[in-house]
Motif scaffolding. Sequence first.
Motif, short mmCIF file in Angstrom:
data_model
loop_
_atom_site.label_atom_id
_atom_site.label_comp_id
_atom_site.label_asym_id
_atom_site.label_seq_id
_atom_site.Cartn_x
_atom_site.Cartn_y
_atom_site.Cartn_z
N TYR A 198 73.53 40.22 109.27
CA TYR A 198 73.27 39.41 108.08
C TYR A 198 74.12 38.14 108.07
CZ TYR A 198 71.06 43.66 106.24
OH TYR A 198 70.27 44.75 106.05
N SER A 199 75.39 38.27 108.41
CA SER A 199 76.25 37.09 108.38
C SER A 199 75.84 36.09 109.46
CB SER A 199 77.71 37.48 108.55
OG SER A 199 77.92 38.09 109.81
N HIS A 251 76.03 44.18 108.63
CA HIS A 251 76.76 43.06 108.03
C HIS A 251 76.95 41.92 109.04
CE1 HIS A 251 77.52 45.39 104.48
NE2 HIS A 251 78.02 46.38 105.21
N VAL A 254 72.66 34.35 108.09
CA VAL A 254 72.98 33.42 107.01
C VAL A 254 73.67 32.17 107.57
CG1 VAL A 254 74.45 33.09 104.97
CG2 VAL A 254 73.05 35.14 105.18
#
Length: 123
Positions: free
Chosen positions: A12-13, A9, A16
Motif C-alpha cells: 500500500y505504501s 502495508h 501510494v
Amino acid sequence: MSGTQYIPHIIYSTAVTSISMHLLWQRKTADEDRARFKAQASILQDLIEQLRSGKSISDEEITKSRNLARIHGEDKRPLDKEKTDIGWMDVLWGRKTPADLGVSDEWERKDLEQIRKEFEAER
C-alpha cells in the motif's frame, strides 16, 4: 511469520508513493504548459497590438515573434497511442526506453557471438 503481516502495508505504501509521485509530475507538467501558453499568448497579443496600432513592422520581426510563439514539436507527427497509455506495470516497474532496449540487444548479440566462437573452437 511476524514479517508477513507487514507485506500489505509495504504494498500500500509503495502504491501510494508511486501515485503521489505521478500526480506531482503531472502537476509540474501542467504548470509548465500553463506558463508556456501564457507566454505564447503574451507574445501574440503584443504582435496584435502593434499591427492594430498601425506601426510598421518588418516581416523579420513578425517571423521572430511567430517563432517565439510556436509550440515546440508543432510540425512533428502526433504521439502514438501506445506511448501515451500508462499501465499499472509501467507505474510500478517503469517503462523501457528504446535506448534500454538497444543496450540489451547489444549485450545479447555479444553473448551470441561469444557462444558461437566457443562452439566453433570445440569443433
